[in-house]
Enzyme design. Structure first.
Site, PDB file in Angstrom:
ATOM      1  N   HIS A  65       1.510 -25.223   9.322  1.00  0.00           N
ATOM      2  CA  HIS A  65       2.351 -25.927   8.341  1.00  0.00           C
ATOM      3  C   HIS A  65       1.554 -27.040   7.660  1.00  0.00           C
ATOM      4  CE1 HIS A  65       5.888 -27.417   6.378  1.00  0.00           C
ATOM      5  NE2 HIS A  65       5.811 -28.590   6.980  1.00  0.00           N
ATOM      6  N   CYS A 104       4.827 -24.036   1.866  1.00  0.00           N
ATOM      7  CA  CYS A 104       4.312 -25.380   2.164  1.00  0.00           C
ATOM      8  C   CYS A 104       2.901 -25.600   1.637  1.00  0.00           C
ATOM      9  CB  CYS A 104       4.386 -25.664   3.665  1.00  0.00           C
ATOM     10  SG  CYS A 104       3.361 -24.590   4.686  1.00  0.00           S
TER      11      CYS A 104
END
Length: 774
Positions: A689, A426
């Site tokens: 994230h 990510c």
């Protein structure tokens, strides 16, 4: 343009529009070319009078006279203008101008030069036969095209033999000629024409299993590439000669090698006892194994009922093995090697991550394949969402401009859009989407000739990630994994394909070590040399009164705290927020500054007095926190105001320092220019994230949100679903009073706004004007 005769062509000044220009009820698009006489230009910008803030120019393609702000015009040479004029789409033309490197190469193009050309969505070798216009010579500034003859596989796939509209510009084989604008041509790295079935190598283009020919003492030898992991760095490759024993390898310079064509180019030619498999055997293997090749994502039946996932790193034959073998790097420590078989290294990977198995034991990784048991059609396989007509299904050669406005929404919005996440990617997904989806500020990195010997990483970034993202709106996880594998090999960091990293680590590696790009920032500290960097980390002392600071305030605070100045205006300014690790945040909310005014942060630039607005001559660091004089931090004054301000008893001990002022501003009371950068993207992080916010248009609500792992299909053996959604709610909170934003409960914020205001990690600003010089 009838009023401008052919006789004065050499005395014209040419420009390209950088922004839209309103003209009555319509607008002139950015990318349009304009001109004016040199005499008028000099009269406007020189002389005793104040230089004009606008110029009267003629839009070349529309025969339209308009007044344009000088700041939205960029000058061109006549040659540059003529080359750009051959590109009919203004947006594409502006993108090509911003790249600059290709335009500079096109200016130097010559007859007889070998190039690669983009035709029918493929690249073919070609020879330049003509560089010039193809229109009536009486036309003012006719566009310049390149006349090329396609060679090799391209022969016979053109549309002319050198004649156009009854005029012959060059001669070539029938149906092998093309007239092209320069943006369809690649000038560097083009191979000579095919000779006896051989294609000359470019650096980094040879792989294990390739059948090659090479020169030894003026004689031609043939063999098979056995090991080529570090070829780009060393300039050599290890080859197994056909006439030598199987254990005897030769180290051959890359520039002495030609790679022989094989009937099935999608599969590296297998080797067995120094001999190539037959065409029938290759086709049989290719059919049976469904096109698996080096860098394919695969799964292996590791133990009964247990699958192991990995990436093919090597493909070919091994000694004493009859079957086609592969070397696989596994995602987990379930292997037994680091790429060595019987004392010979075939690939690199971390210890206990490598395994050698039969090719037929490998299956395509089902986590990236479409479900055949009723899954929604919108969740098609990333392996099959490819750009049709490309050479290998996922590669998009050439140049594709960034997306803006309605086009960005049409192409990018939805599920299975953006860059697909996989295995802690990510940080890379969000950074790449932010930098390249809707901005061209760093596009020069994709095309700039690099001194670094390995051009494969630049090609992967350009043709397998940026171009597919912009054209198709989707990049599959295996394309990103290819890039991660290349970065792992280049950085000698085995965790690049598996572990989470920080975006700045990735950006520093790829810009500095891989692409050899010039630093984005040049910082000047007191009494010190200029420091260079690619990102800037905010360092400040927390102040209770700053409940929800904006980026402008934080940057000024940080520069003041560290006694820094900008040595020049950056084309791209990447700013990391004052947060450390994944949990600690100095501020619960940070307000994005849509514009970043860096005028007062420059070390050698004219500045305004904060009191009267005249040219400032002195700066006072001690006045920084004095909100009575100005609501922003940095304080500079003209000589008169400085004396008055520091006559107050609270400021008598302050020590203002003189500012460096350009000579032109001392002599003439010009209006002080402001240097402003625009926000184009924000990276945010929450619970380890990373996600991305991108400004895709000029309207206030033109915001989109990207998450490379927004959803998932299947469980352990499933795959991630990337998603791009519009988030106009961001503009609503930006327009709200600051007190309302401070009191707003983050959990009650609409849509994804909370992740922008509360979880921002990195802000990205651009100066399109400065990007022209990078």
């Amino acid at each position: 343009m009838a009023q401008l005769s052919r006789e004065v062509e050499d005395f014209l000044m040419y420009f390209i529009l950088m922004e839209r220009v309103p003209v009555g009820t319509r607008t002139v698009e950015p990318g349009r070319l304009c001109c004016m006489s040199e005499e008028s230009y000099l009269h406007s910008v020189t002389g005793d009078q104040t230089p004009a803030q606008s110029l009267s120019v003629t839009v070349i393609e529309e025969n339209l006279m308009i007044d344009v702000d000088v700041n939205v015009l960029q000058p061109l040479s006549q040659r540059q203008a003529a080359l750009l004029l051959a590109i009919h789409n203004p947006t594409e033309r502006l993108s090509c101008f911003l790249e600059r490197g290709l335009l500079e190469q096109a200016v130097q193009a010559e007859v007889g030069q070998r190039v690669l050309v983009e035709h029918e969505q493929k690249l073919f070798p070609a020879l330049i036969h003509h560089v010039g216009n193809i229109l009536d010579s009486a036309t003012l500034l006719p566009p310049v095209y390149l006349g090329v003859e396609l060679e090799g596989e391209g022969e016979g796939r053109g549309n002319m033999d050198g004649s156009y509209k009854g005029m012959t510009f060059f001669k070539c084989k029938k149906n092998s000629g093309l007239l092209l604008p320069f943006n369809k041509v690649i000038f560097s790295g083009a191979p000579p024409p095919d000779d006896a079935g051989a294609t000359y190598l470019q650096t980094g283009s040879v792989n294990p299993g390739d059948k090659v020919s090479f020169f030894v003492e003026d004689s031609i030898k043939r063999g098979i590439v056995v090991f080529s992991s570090n070829q780009a760095a060393t300039g050599f490759v290890e080859v197994l000669p056909e006439e030598a024993p199987s254990s005897e390898l030769l180290k051959v310079p890359l520039d002495s090698i030609v790679k022989n064509d094989i009937p099935t180019p999608d599969l590296h030619s297998p080797v067995h006892d120094g001999k190539c498999a037959s065409k029938e055997e290759q086709e049989k293997v290719l059919y049976k194994e469904r096109g698996l090749e080096v860098d394919s994502l695969v799964q292996i039946q590791y133990q009964e009922g247990e699958l192991a996932f990995g990436i093919i790193r090597w493909l070919g034959y091994l000694p004493q093995k009859e079957d086609v073998m592969v070397g696989v790097e596994l995602e987990e420590d379930k292997g037994c090697t680091d790429g060595i078989w019987c004392g010979q290294r075939y690939f690199f990977c971390p210890p206990r991550r490598g395994i050698f198995v039969k090719l037929k034991a490998c299956q395509p990784d089902t986590r990236f394949l479409s479900s055949r048991d009723g899954s929604p059609k919108s969740l098609e396989s990333p392996k099959h969402i490819f750009v049709s007509g490309t050479e290998d299904g996922r590669r998009v050669p050439g140049k594709v401009p960034p997306l803006q406005g309605a086009a960005a929404v049409d192409i990018l919005e939805g599920d299975m859009k953006g860059i697909q996440g996989h295995c802690n990617s990510c940080y890379m997904d969000a950074a790449l989407f932010s930098l390249f989806s809707c901005s061209s500020v760093l596009d020069s990195l994709l095309f700039k000739p690099s001194s670094h010997p390995d051009g494969k990483i630049q090609q992967t970034l350009r043709e397998e990630i940026v171009n597919p993202l912009r054209r198709n709106g989707f990049v599959s996880a295996d394309s990103v994994m290819t890039l991660r594998c290349q970065l792992m090999e280049e950085s000698q960091c085995p965790s690049f394909t598996t572990s989470e990293k920080d975006p700045e680590e990735f950006l520093n590696l790829i810009m500095h070590r891989i692409l050899g790009a010039d630093p984005l920032l040049k910082l000047q500290s007191e009494g010190q040399r200029v420091q260079e960097s690619y990102c800037y980390q905010i360092f400040i002392e927390k102040q209770q009164e700053m409940m929800a600071p904006n980026v402008q305030q934080l940057l000024e605070q940080s520069f003041h705290h560290s006694r820094l100045k900008l040595a020049e205006v950056p084309s791209c300014f990447i700013i990391q927020m004052p947060r450390f690790g994944k949990e600690y945040k100095m501020f619960s909310k940070i307000v994005p500054s849509l514009e970043l005014d860096v005028t007062d942060l420059l070390s050698d630039s004219p500045r305004e007095c904060v009191v009267c607005g005249n040219l400032a001559t002195h700066e006072c660091a001690e006045c920084f926190k004095d909100v009575i004089l100005s609501d922003h931090g940095l304080k500079q004054y003209c000589l008169v105001c400085s004396k008055q301000v520091h006559s107050h008893h609270k400021r008598k001990d302050h020590k203002p320092v003189p500012l460096k002022i350009p000579d032109g501003f001392r002599k003439t009371p010009n209006k002080i220019p402001r240097e402003k950068l625009e926000l184009f993207a924000v990276l945010s992080i929450e619970t380890s994230h990373y996600v991305s916010f991108v400004k895709y248009g000029t309207e206030k609500g033109s915001w989109m949100f990207f998450d490379s792992m927004a959803d998932r299909f299947g469980s352990e053996n499933g795959y991630n679903i990337p998603r791009v959604t519009l988030c106009p709610e961001v503009a609503t909170y930006l327009a709200a009073p600051l007190t309302d934003l401070i009191n707003q409960n983050p959990r009650e914020m609409k849509g994804v706004a909370k992740r922008l205001f509360c979880d921002a990690y990195m802000y990205m600003y651009q100066s399109k004007r400065m990007a022209l010089y990078k």
